[in-house]
Design a protein around this motif. Structure first.
Motif, short mmCIF file in Angstrom:
data_model
loop_
_atom_site.label_atom_id
_atom_site.label_comp_id
_atom_site.label_asym_id
_atom_site.label_seq_id
_atom_site.Cartn_x
_atom_site.Cartn_y
_atom_site.Cartn_z
N ASN A 1 -14.36 55.28 90.52
CA ASN A 1 -14.45 54.35 89.50
C ASN A 1 -15.37 53.35 89.41
O ASN A 1 -15.89 52.79 88.28
N PHE A 2 -16.21 53.39 90.72
CA PHE A 2 -17.25 52.40 90.72
C PHE A 2 -18.52 53.12 91.40
O PHE A 2 -19.36 53.31 91.00
N GLU A 3 -18.38 53.50 92.70
CA GLU A 3 -19.53 53.49 93.68
C GLU A 3 -20.18 54.99 93.15
O GLU A 3 -21.43 54.47 92.94
N ALA A 4 -19.61 55.99 92.47
CA ALA A 4 -20.22 57.12 92.24
C ALA A 4 -20.79 56.66 90.68
O ALA A 4 -21.86 57.50 90.43
N LEU A 5 -20.48 55.61 90.26
CA LEU A 5 -21.28 55.50 88.91
C LEU A 5 -22.08 54.17 89.24
O LEU A 5 -22.55 53.48 88.24
N ASN A 6 -22.71 54.36 90.20
CA ASN A 6 -23.70 53.28 90.70
C ASN A 6 -23.39 51.75 90.55
O ASN A 6 -24.13 51.08 90.22
N ARG B 1 -16.18 63.57 88.05
CA ARG B 1 -15.14 64.40 88.28
C ARG B 1 -15.68 65.76 87.74
O ARG B 1 -15.37 66.85 88.56
N VAL B 2 -16.03 65.69 86.33
CA VAL B 2 -16.32 67.16 85.89
C VAL B 2 -17.49 67.72 86.47
O VAL B 2 -17.66 68.71 86.64
N MET B 3 -18.52 66.95 86.26
CA MET B 3 -19.84 67.29 86.91
C MET B 3 -19.72 67.79 88.43
O MET B 3 -20.48 68.97 88.70
N GLU B 4 -18.83 67.39 89.14
CA GLU B 4 -18.79 67.65 90.54
C GLU B 4 -18.28 69.28 90.49
O GLU B 4 -18.56 70.09 91.10
N ALA B 5 -17.27 69.55 89.51
CA ALA B 5 -16.59 70.74 89.41
C ALA B 5 -17.56 71.74 88.54
O ALA B 5 -17.10 73.03 88.68
N GLN B 6 -18.24 71.41 87.40
CA GLN B 6 -18.72 72.27 86.80
C GLN B 6 -20.03 72.18 86.65
O GLN B 6 -20.70 71.25 86.56
N LYS B 7 -20.62 73.26 86.26
CA LYS B 7 -22.36 73.18 86.11
C LYS B 7 -22.86 73.19 84.66
O LYS B 7 -21.86 73.44 83.79
N PRO B 8 -23.73 72.68 84.32
CA PRO B 8 -24.07 72.34 82.93
C PRO B 8 -24.42 73.98 82.28
O PRO B 8 -24.73 74.74 83.22
N PRO B 9 -24.47 73.87 80.93
CA PRO B 9 -24.32 72.84 79.83
C PRO B 9 -22.88 72.32 79.98
O PRO B 9 -21.84 73.45 79.80
N LEU B 10 -22.87 71.25 79.51
CA LEU B 10 -21.52 70.61 79.45
C LEU B 10 -21.50 69.67 78.02
O LEU B 10 -22.29 68.93 77.82
N ARG B 11 -20.17 69.94 77.47
CA ARG B 11 -19.93 68.96 76.31
C ARG B 11 -18.51 68.61 76.41
O ARG B 11 -17.72 69.36 76.29
N VAL B 12 -18.26 67.31 76.89
CA VAL B 12 -16.90 67.02 77.43
C VAL B 12 -16.57 65.82 76.82
O VAL B 12 -17.14 64.79 76.73
N HIS C 1 -27.77 58.04 84.24
CA HIS C 1 -28.55 57.50 85.13
C HIS C 1 -29.01 58.57 86.01
O HIS C 1 -27.98 59.28 86.57
N PRO C 2 -30.02 58.71 86.49
CA PRO C 2 -30.43 59.71 87.77
C PRO C 2 -29.62 59.56 89.02
O PRO C 2 -29.36 60.72 89.71
N PHE C 3 -29.13 58.45 89.17
CA PHE C 3 -28.07 58.05 90.19
C PHE C 3 -27.11 59.15 90.13
O PHE C 3 -26.68 59.84 91.37
N LEU C 4 -26.46 59.17 89.06
CA LEU C 4 -25.08 59.98 89.04
C LEU C 4 -25.51 61.40 88.90
O LEU C 4 -24.95 62.27 89.68
N MET C 5 -26.78 61.92 88.34
CA MET C 5 -27.08 63.09 88.56
C MET C 5 -27.30 63.79 90.08
O MET C 5 -26.83 64.74 90.48
N ASN C 6 -27.93 62.67 90.88
CA ASN C 6 -27.94 62.87 92.24
C ASN C 6 -26.61 63.02 92.99
O ASN C 6 -26.40 64.00 93.66
N VAL C 7 -25.73 62.25 92.77
CA VAL C 7 -24.23 62.08 93.36
C VAL C 7 -23.59 63.65 93.10
O VAL C 7 -23.11 63.96 93.88
N VAL C 8 -23.80 63.85 91.79
CA VAL C 8 -23.09 65.28 91.64
C VAL C 8 -24.13 66.62 91.85
O VAL C 8 -23.64 67.76 91.45
N PRO D 1 -32.55 69.08 88.69
CA PRO D 1 -33.20 67.98 88.22
C PRO D 1 -33.74 68.29 86.64
O PRO D 1 -34.18 67.29 86.13
N GLU D 2 -33.76 69.77 86.21
CA GLU D 2 -34.18 69.98 84.89
C GLU D 2 -33.18 69.56 83.98
O GLU D 2 -33.51 69.42 82.76
N TYR D 3 -32.10 69.24 84.06
CA TYR D 3 -31.03 68.84 83.40
C TYR D 3 -30.99 67.37 83.11
O TYR D 3 -31.14 66.51 83.74
#
Ligand code: FA5
Length: 346
Positions: free
Chosen positions: A144-149, A181-192, A297-304, A308-310
């Motif tokens: 709810n908080f930490e992974a969302l920066n 939760r979704v980005m941890e479990a699935q690789k892009p491309p994503l439309r959710v 935010h790049p922070f989230l992209m790093n967390v999951v 970097p190209e996405y």
């Protein structure tokens, strides 16, 4: 020779006639009692004298008494049955039901305006290739908080004052944890997209409730830019509020998007309004805020651990807000009061 046999014959002949003349089921039942009652019954009275009869004659009289009893019983039964049939018939005549009459109309049930709005919004995004997923209403502090920066003690936590269940679990304050939760479990491309209930320790007023609904959406792929965000969200706004709507983006702040924006639409109520009093929808501000959004935010992209190209964008809207704007409702509490006069209008 005793006179019990002729007495029994007499009883039979006499009561055959009488029974034929009785005029109701009650009278017949009374007759049965006065014939066969254990103490006072006519038959018992006759048989009371059996002791004075010779032993040879006794079986004969016993047999005769049984026959008389059986005959009269049968007669009584037949007559009772006749009366029962007659009264049933009379009742059927009187109480008949006309099955060809139209039935009583049940009031139509209908979907709650929030359900309708949620379905409409979802359908628009499904049409744009987004897939629906669900997330838990009880979340961890991490999602709810930490992974969302939003680390502990970050001032922006104040915006999401929360209901805690345990030290590190709470009722989710927004649907954004679903992004992680979704980005941890699935690789892009994503439309959710993901929608559902959210909870905040907000004081209840015309536009706030402690429980409300949000719809979250995000798109991650190669080369996703702010132009995609604008395109998708403008399409949504026009589909929901009308083709003529103008859309405006204003800078905003969310810890989990950079840059962040608010999307506003020009007030659809003012467009063809000639009245002089204040607009009930926008209060004559002319622009209505409908959602928050931004590039993830790049922070989230790093967390999951997203390569970097996405890149991607995300947005979140309050469903109550959309429904209030769409139907011109000025108090959020109306949604939760279950007042039929309100609900029947949709
Ligand atoms: C958020 O909750 C962000 N998670 C939205 C977001 C998602 C931004 C993804 C960027 C990217 P905010 O706190 O502004 O943002 O809430 C979004 C909407 O939820 C508000 O516009 C409002 O319509 C609705 N909302 C918030 N609090 C309440 C409340 N107490 N009662 C009713 N609706 C509320």
């Amino acid at each position: 020779m005793s006179d019990l046999l002729p007495q029994l014959d007499g009883l039979l002949a006499d009561w055959k006639t009488r029974i034929g003349m009785l005029a109701s089921e009650d009278e017949l039942r009374e007759a049965r009692l006065s014939l066969f009652g254990k103490k006072e019954g006519k038959l018992s009275q006759i048989l009371r004298n059996l002791s004075s009869v010779s032993p040879e004659e006794r079986p004969l009289i016993g047999k005769k008494a049984n026959e008389v009893k059986e005959d009269l019983e049968r007669l009584l039964e037949e007559r009772i049955e006749q009366f029962q049939k007659k009264s049933l018939h009379a009742r059927l005549e009187q109480e008949w039901v006309d099955f060809s009459l139209p039935g009583d109309k049940m009031p139509d049930g209908r979907l709650h305006p929030l359900t309708q709005t949620l379905r409409d919004v979802r359908e628009i995004f499904h049409g744009l290739g987004f897939q629906s997923v669900q997330g838990p209403e009880i979340e961890t502090d991490y999602y709810n908080f930490e992974a969302l920066n939003i680390p502990p003690d970050h001032p922006s936590r104040d915006m999401w004052d929360s209901f805690y269940i345990g030290d590190k679990t709470l009722l989710r304050t927004h649907t954004s944890p679903v992004q992680i939760r979704v980005m941890e479990a699935q690789k892009p491309p994503l439309r959710v997209i993901s929608s559902g209930k959210c909870y905040r320790r907000d004081a209840i007023d015309a536009t706030h409730s402690f429980q409300f609904h949000q719809l979250e959406g995000f798109m991650v792929d190669l080369g996703i830019s702010f132009a995609d965000l604008k395109g998708v969200l403008s399409t949504f706004a026009r589909e929901t509020f009308g083709k003529a709507r103008k859309v405006r983006f204003m800078p905003s702040y969310f810890p989990f998007t950079e840059p962040s924006v608010e999307m506003l639409i020009d007030c659809f109520n003012c467009a063809d309004r000639t009245l002089s009093e204040r607009c009930k929808i926008c209060g004559d501000g002319k622009w209505l805020e409908i959602l928050g959004a931004g590039m993830i935010h790049p922070f989230l992209m790093n967390v999951v651990k997203c390569p970097p190209e996405y890149t991607g964008f995300a947005f979140g809207m309050g469903i109550e807000r959309i429904a209030m704007l769409k139907y011109g409702i000025d108090d959020i509490r109306l949604f939760y009061e279950n007042d039929e006069r309100f609900l029947r209008q949709f």
